[in-house]
Write a protein that holds these residues in place. Structure first.
Motif, PDB file in Angstrom:
ATOM      1  N   ILE A 157      60.819   7.345  12.331  1.00  6.97           N
ATOM      2  CA  ILE A 157      61.355   6.502  13.288  1.00  6.97           C
ATOM      3  C   ILE A 157      62.846   6.587  12.871  1.00  6.97           C
ATOM      4  CG2 ILE A 157      61.575   4.571  14.461  1.00  6.97           C
ATOM      5  CD1 ILE A 157      58.738   3.965  13.907  1.00  6.97           C
ATOM      6  N   ASP A 158      63.959   7.168  13.588  1.00  4.42           N
ATOM      7  CA  ASP A 158      65.338   7.044  13.202  1.00  4.42           C
ATOM      8  C   ASP A 158      66.267   7.057  14.609  1.00  4.42           C
ATOM      9  OD1 ASP A 158      68.092   8.266  12.497  1.00  4.42           O
ATOM     10  OD2 ASP A 158      67.008   8.416  10.501  1.00  4.42           O
ATOM     11  N   ASP A 159      67.166   6.494  14.511  1.00  2.00           N
ATOM     12  CA  ASP A 159      68.389   6.421  15.615  1.00  2.00           C
ATOM     13  C   ASP A 159      68.983   7.399  15.910  1.00  2.00           C
ATOM     14  OD1 ASP A 159      71.138   4.912  14.736  1.00  2.00           O
ATOM     15  OD2 ASP A 159      69.536   5.233  13.171  1.00  2.00           O
ATOM     16  N   LYS A 160      68.911   8.427  15.045  1.00  4.07           N
ATOM     17  CA  LYS A 160      69.926   9.561  15.132  1.00  4.07           C
ATOM     18  C   LYS A 160      69.126  10.795  15.433  1.00  4.07           C
ATOM     19  CE  LYS A 160      73.738   7.897  12.564  1.00  4.07           C
ATOM     20  NZ  LYS A 160      74.650   8.172  11.579  1.00  4.07           N
ATOM     21  N   GLU A 161      69.426  11.359  16.528  1.00  6.90           N
ATOM     22  CA  GLU A 161      69.011  12.540  17.268  1.00  6.90           C
ATOM     23  C   GLU A 161      68.633  13.606  16.100  1.00  6.90           C
ATOM     24  OE1 GLU A 161      67.084  15.177  19.569  1.00  6.90           O
ATOM     25  OE2 GLU A 161      67.510  13.263  20.064  1.00  6.90           O
ATOM     26  N   GLU A 162      69.840  13.805  15.363  1.00  5.32           N
ATOM     27  CA  GLU A 162      69.804  14.920  14.204  1.00  5.32           C
ATOM     28  C   GLU A 162      68.779  14.745  13.219  1.00  5.32           C
ATOM     29  OE1 GLU A 162      73.680  12.329  13.554  1.00  5.32           O
ATOM     30  OE2 GLU A 162      72.535  12.909  15.204  1.00  5.32           O
ATOM     31  N   ASN A 163      68.742  13.472  12.813  1.00  5.24           N
ATOM     32  CA  ASN A 163      67.762  13.275  11.923  1.00  5.24           C
ATOM     33  C   ASN A 163      66.481  13.502  12.176  1.00  5.24           C
ATOM     34  OD1 ASN A 163      70.117  12.563  10.377  1.00  5.24           O
ATOM     35  ND2 ASN A 163      69.775  10.478  10.719  1.00  5.24           N
ATOM     36  N   ILE A 164      66.306  13.249  13.422  1.00  2.54           N
ATOM     37  CA  ILE A 164      64.771  13.591  14.226  1.00  2.54           C
ATOM     38  C   ILE A 164      64.482  14.939  14.266  1.00  2.54           C
ATOM     39  CG2 ILE A 164      63.241  13.071  16.032  1.00  2.54           C
ATOM     40  CD1 ILE A 164      63.331  10.701  14.282  1.00  2.54           C
ATOM     41  N   SER A 165      65.599  15.767  14.699  1.00  4.60           N
ATOM     42  CA  SER A 165      65.410  16.861  14.987  1.00  4.60           C
ATOM     43  C   SER A 165      64.951  17.783  13.567  1.00  4.60           C
ATOM     44  CB  SER A 165      66.659  17.625  15.399  1.00  4.60           C
ATOM     45  OG  SER A 165      66.900  16.968  16.701  1.00  4.60           O
ATOM     46  N   ALA A 166      65.569  17.230  12.569  1.00  2.00           N
ATOM     47  CA  ALA A 166      65.317  17.691  11.127  1.00  2.00           C
ATOM     48  C   ALA A 166      63.885  17.517  10.730  1.00  2.00           C
ATOM     49  CB  ALA A 166      66.429  17.128  10.225  1.00  2.00           C
ATOM     50  N   ALA A 167      63.301  16.161  11.108  1.00  2.00           N
ATOM     51  CA  ALA A 167      61.973  15.730  10.813  1.00  2.00           C
ATOM     52  C   ALA A 167      61.096  16.833  11.621  1.00  2.00           C
ATOM     53  CB  ALA A 167      61.860  14.399  10.924  1.00  2.00           C
ATOM     54  N   ILE A 168      61.310  17.094  12.770  1.00  2.00           N
ATOM     55  CA  ILE A 168      60.531  17.769  13.688  1.00  2.00           C
ATOM     56  C   ILE A 168      60.507  19.375  13.177  1.00  2.00           C
ATOM     57  CG2 ILE A 168      60.386  18.819  16.088  1.00  2.00           C
ATOM     58  CD1 ILE A 168      61.213  15.986  16.891  1.00  2.00           C
ATOM     59  N   ALA A 169      61.523  19.757  12.712  1.00  2.00           N
ATOM     60  CA  ALA A 169      61.623  21.159  12.300  1.00  2.00           C
ATOM     61  C   ALA A 169      60.782  21.481  11.123  1.00  2.00           C
ATOM     62  CB  ALA A 169      63.037  21.448  11.848  1.00  2.00           C
ATOM     63  N   ARG A 170      60.293  20.308  10.399  1.00  2.00           N
ATOM     64  CA  ARG A 170      59.300  20.561   9.251  1.00  2.00           C
ATOM     65  C   ARG A 170      58.089  20.030   9.561  1.00  2.00           C
ATOM     66  NH1 ARG A 170      61.706  21.063   4.615  1.00  2.00           N
ATOM     67  NH2 ARG A 170      60.103  20.580   3.557  1.00  2.00           N
ATOM     68  N   GLY A 171      57.756  20.066  11.026  1.00  2.00           N
ATOM     69  CA  GLY A 171      56.505  19.844  11.469  1.00  2.00           C
ATOM     70  C   GLY A 171      55.933  18.253  11.624  1.00  2.00           C
ATOM     71  N   TRP A 172      56.999  17.473  11.172  1.00  2.00           N
ATOM     72  CA  TRP A 172      56.476  16.081  11.420  1.00  2.00           C
ATOM     73  C   TRP A 172      56.714  15.426  12.795  1.00  2.00           C
ATOM     74  CZ3 TRP A 172      60.060  12.813   7.538  1.00  2.00           C
ATOM     75  CH2 TRP A 172      60.095  13.100   6.145  1.00  2.00           C
ATOM     76  N   HIS A 173      56.036  14.510  13.246  1.00  2.00           N
ATOM     77  CA  HIS A 173      56.333  13.690  14.391  1.00  2.00           C
ATOM     78  C   HIS A 173      57.569  13.057  14.337  1.00  2.00           C
ATOM     79  CE1 HIS A 173      52.110  14.429  16.063  1.00  2.00           C
ATOM     80  NE2 HIS A 173      51.929  13.942  14.776  1.00  2.00           N
TER      81      HIS A 173
END
Length: 214
Positions: free
Chosen positions: A175-191
């Motif tokens: 859970i993060d307020d910045k799109e770019e930080n979530i995109s990096a997590a999703i790239a690693r397979g995280w939700h």
């Protein structure tokens, strides 16, 4: 806005990773700038430009400079005349708890789901937060940029988080307020959940099965 990662992933995450600023604590560096300017030779606008909007704070939060060096840099660019202790206290004035999200973390933890923090932050801020906000001690672990010389969205801090948590991929939701930080997590397979409002974030956690049984 992107929420929850790949919709084809069916598994429910077993660990929740929270950003700190703007998710669990709001902050306003303008408060810090105005407080510091009262004992400096420049205006609050100049403080914002010299510290918050320059590389000084980034270098500090990335762990490339120490707290003492950061303080000396601030004095040099602002003419600040106060003590280090007064300077550190000013940091405490920038934070406001986001009670609904803090309560959500407690509910998740009470269900036996481990919770972690992954945050771009600095030593003074964390020392202040530990002193002022009891909720901070409730987490299973912490990945803080200044301790690991890596800042989101760099992939290294996500690898460190996986190592600290002992999980990877769809076992984690971030859970993060910045799109770019979530995109990096999703790239690693995280939700991933881009935090905008508590109600939206809690609904996303419900869809992932984190709060669904309540």
């Amino acid at each position: 806005m992107r929420h929850e990662g790949d919709p084809m992933v069916k598994s429910s995450p077993s660990v929740v990773v929270f950003d700190l600023g703007k998710v669990l604590l709001d902050f306003d560096f303008r408060v810090f700038a105005e407080g510091l300017a009262q004992d400096a030779s420049v205006s609050a606008d100049d403080v914002m430009e010299a510290i918050v909007q320059s590389s000084i704070l980034v270098e500090y939060e990335s762990g490339r400079t120490s707290s003492s060096v950061f303080f000396e840099q601030v004095k040099n660019v602002t003419g600040y005349r106060g003590s280090y202790e007064s300077f550190e206290c000013l940091f405490g004035e920038i934070f406001t708890p986001l009670d609904e999200m803090i309560a959500a973390q407690e509910r998740i933890s009470m269900k036996g789901i481990p919770t972690y923090i992954c945050s771009n932050t600095n030593e003074i801020a964390i020392r202040t937060i530990r002193r002022l906000f009891r909720f901070f001690d409730r987490f299973s672990g912490y990945v803080l940029s200044h301790e690991h010389q890596s800042m989101k969205p760099d992939s290294h801090i996500y690898r460190i988080t996986e190592s600290v948590v002992g999980k990877s991929g769809a076992d984690l939701v971030f859970i993060d307020d910045k799109e770019e930080n979530i995109s990096a997590a999703i790239a690693r397979g995280w939700h991933g959940i881009v935090h905008v409002t508590p109600s939206e974030t809690l609904a996303a956690l419900d869809r992932l099965g984190i709060l669904a049984s309540e």
